[in-house]
Design a protein around this motif. Structure first.
Motif, mmCIF file in Angstrom:
data_model
loop_
_atom_site.group_PDB
_atom_site.id
_atom_site.type_symbol
_atom_site.label_atom_id
_atom_site.label_comp_id
_atom_site.label_asym_id
_atom_site.label_seq_id
_atom_site.Cartn_x
_atom_site.Cartn_y
_atom_site.Cartn_z
ATOM 1 N N ARG A 373 8.851 -11.559 -0.911
ATOM 2 C CA ARG A 373 8.333 -10.309 -1.461
ATOM 3 C C ARG A 373 6.920 -10.045 -0.949
ATOM 4 N N LEU A 376 7.082 -8.919 2.743
ATOM 5 C CA LEU A 376 7.554 -7.543 2.896
ATOM 6 C C LEU A 376 6.530 -6.539 2.371
ATOM 7 N N ASP A 377 5.808 -6.900 1.323
ATOM 8 C CA ASP A 377 4.745 -6.015 0.819
ATOM 9 C C ASP A 377 3.668 -5.821 1.884
ATOM 10 N N ILE A 380 5.051 -3.457 4.547
ATOM 11 C CA ILE A 380 5.055 -2.058 4.112
ATOM 12 C C ILE A 380 3.642 -1.489 4.095
ATOM 13 N N ALA A 384 2.931 1.872 6.182
ATOM 14 C CA ALA A 384 3.058 2.713 4.988
ATOM 15 C C ALA A 384 3.572 4.111 5.283
ATOM 16 N N SER A 387 8.248 5.311 7.483
ATOM 17 C CA SER A 387 9.525 4.988 6.845
ATOM 18 C C SER A 387 10.686 5.100 7.820
ATOM 19 N N GLU A 391 11.574 1.198 5.510
ATOM 20 C CA GLU A 391 11.525 1.964 4.269
ATOM 21 C C GLU A 391 11.601 1.020 3.070
ATOM 22 N N PRO A 392 10.628 1.058 2.158
ATOM 23 C CA PRO A 392 10.698 0.185 0.975
ATOM 24 C C PRO A 392 11.811 0.631 0.035
ATOM 25 N N THR A 394 13.682 -0.174 -3.916
ATOM 26 C CA THR A 394 13.829 -0.881 -5.178
ATOM 27 C C THR A 394 15.215 -1.521 -5.207
ATOM 28 N N GLY A 409 14.927 -5.814 -4.629
ATOM 29 C CA GLY A 409 14.575 -4.764 -3.690
ATOM 30 C C GLY A 409 14.267 -5.375 -2.343
ATOM 31 N N GLY A 410 13.741 -4.551 -1.447
ATOM 32 C CA GLY A 410 13.415 -5.056 -0.123
ATOM 33 C C GLY A 410 12.969 -3.956 0.801
ATOM 34 N N VAL A 411 13.329 -4.089 2.052
ATOM 35 C CA VAL A 411 12.953 -3.130 3.088
ATOM 36 C C VAL A 411 14.201 -2.759 3.873
#
Length: 680
Positions: A373, A376-377, A380, A384, A387, A391-392, A394, A409-411
């Motif tokens: 997590r 991936l944060d 992103i 930002a 996308s 694309e982030p 949920t 969630g993920g990407v």
């Protein structure tokens, strides 16, 4: 600019640096630089006068095999299209034209198309450029495009002109010194840029032309060694500059040098007139090399020890075509980013023509742990506003995309998907001479070239060059035996699930994209879902094991517990194969170092002496290495082949020097010598 245009033009602070607005219909204007991209009255005529005539084109490229143009501002690509048209219409043109250009703020595909509307005579070339131009955001780095069936290569360096040209190893024959005027973009017209252009010029010398006669340009070019001449400017401009850089005084048999760092141990061998190449290994790496060399006019022969191509890891029915993106600017991330975009373009074109079995359904990278997590944060945060690349999602959004409930969630990578590797190997090796069931045990370097000998003592050759593109067995040849300490076999077993286990007829449940977690699962192909895979270092056996099916099920349970609960190891089918990784997780791509001569030449590099005190890299003549891709062969072997084919045929390279150093086979020897872990 009219008063109305001025009122409708956002201020510089309101605009992103790469944003444009349109003047007079289809003339792009940059609010950031306060200037148009080209002469709105007759930009094409100015390009021809300044850059083509100013560099003595088409005469300069006649009677040569390759001709390379370097440019400092790609913009709309007008200069590129004009050069391409001029080359295309010249019956005495070079065999190939290479165009290497920098652009800090690349236009979108739609913007490129619109900007060319003013020039209907360039329409055929514009259409071909638009066909290969990415639909998604172009990230910083090197982007390589092939046009006109490989006769034209366009290499775009996305980033700052000074930084990009300082990191690029070129052999530029003529320069288009273009960009926004010095008064509009003074940061580019800097002494360090002119020095970088001189370093990237061909040893035989280079010409240069620019629309300006500003003092900053004259002084900068002269200080870098260019000999300046003034010429009447185009239209209302009084003067412009043309220049020449005299031929280098270096000996003609010197190796091709990298100039980013003082590191002669990474110099490339001087390219010869290579016509025939042997490739040892018939997987993705070998087939990719064969295709890249064939496009350059080389006769290639693949030698494969098995009775079919794509026999090892390249034989899996499904492989993920997933980008490897990182939150930072680390070497590994930069290399695999470049590899993914090159592979994606190539595979997509082959799939669109029915030559490769693939689906670009997207890939969800699932955040199944706190560590994942966090990674991936970070990704992103870096991307930002992109996308279209990542694309982030949920957990709810991921479930909708995937087609089954997900707890994380993920990407989402919209351009990604899956590929059938055997079909890709077949497409790449079409028309290539192939010798199956032929295990090569030695390479003999002779005056006439390299001769291969198989296990039955049958000889083949001589060949001008040999590429060792096998997997773990690459270490068995005399020229590559030292790799034993740096290559590791990794056993991987995949498992198969019949489609009806996941989706009962009529229930509407389906997997619509690839799911990447600690393992992966792909949409059904031929009624079967592929999932896995195990990752067992040091295990060289390829038998299918019930225990490995159990490991794959346990791995899948983290992401899809309901699906995993339906599966029993004893009834699953699958496939096992070996991947080959390196100790630093980057592949080996480049000339094969002569181990003993390296140790003798660089035995004291740990003392901190300057590189100029040492000889150029002593490599085995005409022997190259292409291995160590691990589980990332799909996104790395096509760019690896492009690198090697460019090195062998003395063409512009598709990566910057930093990355070429990072994947050079000699890096392990150099590190060992510097750390005193290897001694002569």
């Amino acid at each position: 600019m009219t008063a109305e245009q001025s009122q409708n033009t956002p201020s510089k602070k309101q605009q992103k640096p790469g944003a444009i607005i349109w003047h007079d219909g289809d003339v792009p204007y940059s609010p950031h630089f306060g200037d148009v991209y080209y002469n709105p009255k007759d930009g094409l005529a100015e390009t021809r006068y300044v850059f083509l005539d100013g560099n003595n084109l088409p005469d300069a490229w006649q009677t040569v095999e390759n001709f390379t143009i370097g440019e400092t501002g790609f913009g709309t690509g007008l200069n590129f299209l004009a050069a391409w048209q001029c080359w295309d219409n010249d019956p005495n043109r070079s065999h190939r034209l290479h165009f290497v250009s920098v652009e800090k703020f690349p236009l979108s595909r739609d913007e490129i198309i619109r900007a060319h509307q003013s020039w209907p005579e360039l329409a055929d070339y514009s259409i071909q450029l638009a066909d290969v131009w990415p639909h998604e955001t172009m990230l910083p780095g090197v982007h390589r495009f092939s046009l006109a069936d490989g006769a034209i290569t366009l290499t775009l360096l996305i980033g700052d002109a000074i930084e990009c040209w300082s990191e690029y190893a070129g052999n530029i024959d003529c320069w288009f010194l273009d960009g926004f005027a010095p008064s509009r973009n003074p940061d580019m017209w800097h002494a360090s840029l002119f020095q970088a252009l001189a370093r990237a010029s061909a040893p035989s010398g280079a010409s240069l032309a620019t629309f300006t006669a500003a003092r900053i340009a004259r002084d900068g070019l002269e200080s870098a060694g260019f000999e300046i001449s003034k010429r009447k400017g185009f239209g209302y401009k009084r003067d412009m500059i043309t220049a020449t850089l005299p031929a280098s005084t270096q000996l003609t048999d010197e190796p091709r040098k990298f100039t980013l760092t003082d590191a002669p141990w990474f110099n490339l061998p001087k390219a010869g007139n290579v016509k025939s190449v042997a490739i040892i290994g018939g997987g993705l790496a070998g087939a990719s090399c064969a295709e890249a060399l064939k496009k350059r006019g080389c006769s290639t022969t693949i030698f494969e020890k098995a009775d079919q191509l794509a026999n090892a890891a390249s034989g899996n029915p499904v492989g993920m075509l997933e980008p490897y993106l990182t939150a930072d600017n680390a070497i590994m991330g930069r290399f695999y980013e470049a590899g993914y975009r090159f592979s994606h373009r190539k595979i997509k074109r082959l799939a669109d023509t029915g030559q490769v079995d693939a689906a670009f359904c997207g890939v969800i990278d699932l955040a199944t742990s706190a560590r994942k997590r966090g990674r991936l944060d970070g990704l992103i945060a870096r991307l930002a506003d992109k996308s279209d690349i990542a694309e982030p999602l949920t957990a709810q959004q991921a479930s909708k995309r995937f087609g089954l409930p997900l707890s994380f969630g993920g990407v989402f990578y919209p351009s990604a998907g899956w590929v059938n590797p055997p079909s890709l190997v077949r497409a790449l090796s079409t028309g290539i001479e192939t010798r199956l069931s032929t295990s090569i045990k030695s390479i003999l370097e002779t005056q006439d070239g390299n001769i291969l000998t198989d296990d039955d003592d049958k000889q083949y050759g001589p060949f001008d060059a040999v590429i060792v593109a096998g997997a773990y067995e690459s270490r068995l040849l005399e020229q590559t035996r030292w790799l034993s300490d740096h290559l590791c076999p990794v056993r991987g077993q995949i498992s198969y699930i019949p489609e009806n286990v996941i989706a009962e007829p009529g229930d509407g449940a389906t997997i619509s994209c690839v799911l990447s977690h600690k393992g992966y699962i792909a949409p059904a192909r031929n009624g079967v879902h592929i999932f896995g895979a195990t990752f067992e270092r040091g295990d060289e056996k390829t038998d299918v094991r019930e225990g490995d099916h159990a490991l794959n099920i346990a791995q899948l349970a983290r992401a899809l517990p309901d699906v995993a609960a339906k599966l029993k190891p004893a009834v699953l089918e699958g496939r096992a194969s070996l991947r080959t990784t390196t100790t630093d997780h980057l592949p080996l791509i480049g000339p094969a170092p002569n181990f003993e001569r390296y140790l003798a030449a660089y035995h004291d590099i740990d003392k901190g002496k300057k590189g100029a005190r040492y000889i150029g890299a002593p490599c085995h003549k005409g022997v190259y290495i292409c291995t160590g891709f691990g589980a990332r062969g799909l996104i790395a072997t096509p760019i690896a082949a492009e690198i090697l084919a460019s090195e062998i045929c003395d063409m512009p390279l598709p990566l910057e020097q930093t990355l070429l150093h990072a994947i050079h086979p000699a890096r392990f020897l150099v590190r060992g010598l510097k750390r005193r872990q290897v001694t002569a």
